[in-house]
Write an enzyme that holds these catalytic residues in place. Structure first.
Site, PDB file in Angstrom:
ATOM      1  N   ASP A 176       0.847  -1.191   0.000  1.00  0.00           N
ATOM      2  CA  ASP A 176       0.000   0.000   0.000  1.00  0.00           C
ATOM      3  C   ASP A 176       0.891   1.252   0.000  1.00  0.00           C
ATOM      4  OD1 ASP A 176      -2.395   1.438   0.254  1.00  0.00           O
ATOM      5  OD2 ASP A 176      -2.307   1.415   2.450  1.00  0.00           O
ATOM      6  N   GLU A 211      -1.530   5.959  -8.863  1.00  0.00           N
ATOM      7  CA  GLU A 211      -2.495   6.966  -8.378  1.00  0.00           C
ATOM      8  C   GLU A 211      -2.357   8.281  -9.130  1.00  0.00           C
ATOM      9  OE1 GLU A 211      -3.059   7.280  -4.125  1.00  0.00           O
ATOM     10  OE2 GLU A 211      -3.647   9.394  -4.256  1.00  0.00           O
ATOM     11  N   HIS A 268      -7.823  10.029   3.803  1.00  0.00           N
ATOM     12  CA  HIS A 268      -7.248   9.066   4.756  1.00  0.00           C
ATOM     13  C   HIS A 268      -7.528   9.455   6.211  1.00  0.00           C
ATOM     14  CE1 HIS A 268      -4.590   7.996   1.243  1.00  0.00           C
ATOM     15  NE2 HIS A 268      -4.964   6.803   1.669  1.00  0.00           N
TER      16      HIS A 268
HETATM   17  P1  13P Z   1      -8.808   4.871   5.614  1.00  0.00           P
HETATM   18  O1  13P Z   1      -7.911   5.732   6.446  1.00  0.00           O
HETATM   19  O2  13P Z   1     -10.049   5.584   5.226  1.00  0.00           O
HETATM   20  O3  13P Z   1      -9.086   3.566   6.262  1.00  0.00           O
HETATM   21  O4  13P Z   1      -8.030   4.558   4.236  1.00  0.00           O
HETATM   22  C1  13P Z   1      -7.106   3.521   4.159  1.00  0.00           C
HETATM   23  C2  13P Z   1      -6.307   3.570   2.908  1.00  0.00           C
HETATM   24  O5  13P Z   1      -6.600   4.231   1.953  1.00  0.00           O
HETATM   25  C3  13P Z   1      -5.114   2.728   2.871  1.00  0.00           C
HETATM   26  O6  13P Z   1      -4.368   2.946   1.725  1.00  0.00           O
HETATM   27  O1  G3H Z   2      -3.261   5.047   3.670  1.00  0.00           O
HETATM   28  C1  G3H Z   2      -2.593   4.722   4.636  1.00  0.00           C
HETATM   29  C2  G3H Z   2      -2.964   3.503   5.412  1.00  0.00           C
HETATM   30  O2  G3H Z   2      -4.059   3.750   6.248  1.00  0.00           O
HETATM   31  C3  G3H Z   2      -1.771   2.994   6.143  1.00  0.00           C
HETATM   32  O3  G3H Z   2      -1.513   3.737   7.270  1.00  0.00           O
HETATM   33  O4  G3H Z   2       0.854   4.361   7.016  1.00  0.00           O
HETATM   34  O5  G3H Z   2      -0.248   4.389   9.256  1.00  0.00           O
HETATM   35  O6  G3H Z   2       0.272   2.225   8.108  1.00  0.00           O
HETATM   36  P1  G3H Z   2      -0.062   3.675   7.946  1.00  0.00           P
HETATM   37 ZN    ZN Z   3      -4.486   4.934   0.955  1.00  0.00          ZN
END
Ligand code: 13P
Ligand code: G3H
Ligand code: ZN
Length: 322
Positions: free
Chosen positions: A83, A135, A181
């Site tokens: 991610d 993205e 986010h």
């Molecule tokens: P949320 O913070 O809305 O759960 O989004 C998570 C996300 O986009 C991880 O890449």
């Molecule tokens: O988009 C981000 C995800 O929610 C991951 O969050 O970077 O705190 O692990 P993090």
């Molecule tokens: Zn994200």
């Protein structure tokens, strides 16, 4: 079955008018909560790992936890996805280290630079049988240590998507249509209040999604920042020593609608964190004498599982699609 890429999953989701849940994993209880729900609901799933998750739990531990889940859930397809990959090196490390899908997030770069960085990741990934999410557009909110204010966020420009996808060769595209986010997706000033005093956020830009889909027929679209921030968990946190005023998310009906359109992957992380934190806060409040982590992690895992089940059935529509 072994870990899979998202190619087949997205094809079926696009044609079937549903979306795959992409849930962030950081520890064993989160992996178990998610995958137990998916196994019982017979739902395909994407388990995703952020840069922060790798820094916290270590790449190897996370891969092994996901492999354990795959062994426990042999009947459902599971994707292991990076991610918000911040650069080529991180993507390469995950591709070399067993992931079946990576995201390269160069959305903070200028259009041409985003293409150049994404293209390089796609070439390496495809050579290794791995798929790539890219993205275009910038979401507001916090991801890893980067905080993007609402003013600095920007919707995806539909007129750019064909050139971007053609030139990069990416397999799916995350777009910005008003999701954000974290647990504080909108300021009170951006929202209205309903009769119960709950903040109601501005609606997602379905016009942008429709225009993107028209220009990329059959192409899987991804929504980040799609937690709905369940008010029951915000309340639980606040009633047991927490302080999260005005935490607000994306209404689930809007996510449901997006899932019936070209959106094939919906990212959910904050909701799992809220469920876990609320449950543990309540447990500590009600059992101040307890100190065995298994006793408070067990209900936290159970609530994650039920939350994920609800998402699969009522929001994503992917229950029974494995
Ligand atoms: P949320 O913070 O809305 O759960 O989004 C998570 C996300 O986009 C991880 O890449
Ligand atoms: O988009 C981000 C995800 O929610 C991951 O969050 O970077 O705190 O692990 P993090
Ligand atoms: Zn994200």
């Amino acid at each position: 079955m072994p870990l899979v890429t998202s190619t087949e999953m997205f094809k079926k989701a696009y044609d079937g008018g549903y979306a795959i849940g992409a849930f962030n994993v950081n520890n064993m209880e989160i992996v178990q909560g998610i995958t137990e729900a998916c196994r019982e609901e017979h739902a395909p799933v994407i388990l995703q790992v952020s840069k922060g998750a790798r820094a916290y739990a270590n790449h190897t531990y996370l891969v092994k936890l996901v492999e354990a889940a795959v062994a426990e859930c042999p009947d459902i397809p599971v994707v292991l996805h990076l991610d918000h990959g911040p650069d080529f090196e991180t993507c390469k490390s995950c591709i070399d280290g067993g992931f079946t899908s990576v995201m390269i997030d160069a959305s903070g770069e200028a259009f041409e630079k985003n293409i150049e960085i994404t293209r390089k990741v796609v070439e390496y990934a495809h050579d290794h049988g791995v798929v790539v999410e890219a993205e275009l557009g910038t979401l507001a909110g916090v991801e890893d240590d980067v905080k993007v204010s609402a003013e600095d966020s920007s919707y995806t420009r539909p007129e750019e998507v064909e050139e971007f996808v053609t030139k990069t060769g990416c397999d799916s595209l995350a777009i910005a249509i008003g999701t954000s986010h974290g647990a504080y997706k909108f300021t009170a000033a951006q929202c209205t209040r309903n009769e119960k005093g709950i903040l109601v956020p501005p609606p997602l830009r379905f016009d942008v999604l429709e225009e993107v889909s028209k220009r990329l027929p059959g192409f899987p679209i991804v929504l980040h920042g799609s937690s709905s921030v369940p008010q029951e968990y915000v309340k639980m946190i606040n009633e047991h020593g927490g302080k999260m005023p005005d935490a607000v998310g994306i209404p689930e009906e809007q996510l449901r609608k997006a899932a019936t359109m070209s959106v094939c992957k919906i990212n959910i992380d904050s909701d799992l964190r809220l469920a876990m934190t609320g449950t543990i806060r309540q447990f500590f409040d009600e059992h101040p004498d307890k100190f065995d982590p298994r006793e408070y992690l067990k209900p936290a895992r159970a609530n994650i599982k039920e939350l994920v089940r609800h998402k699969l059935v009522d929001v994503l529509g992917c229950s029974g699609k494995a």
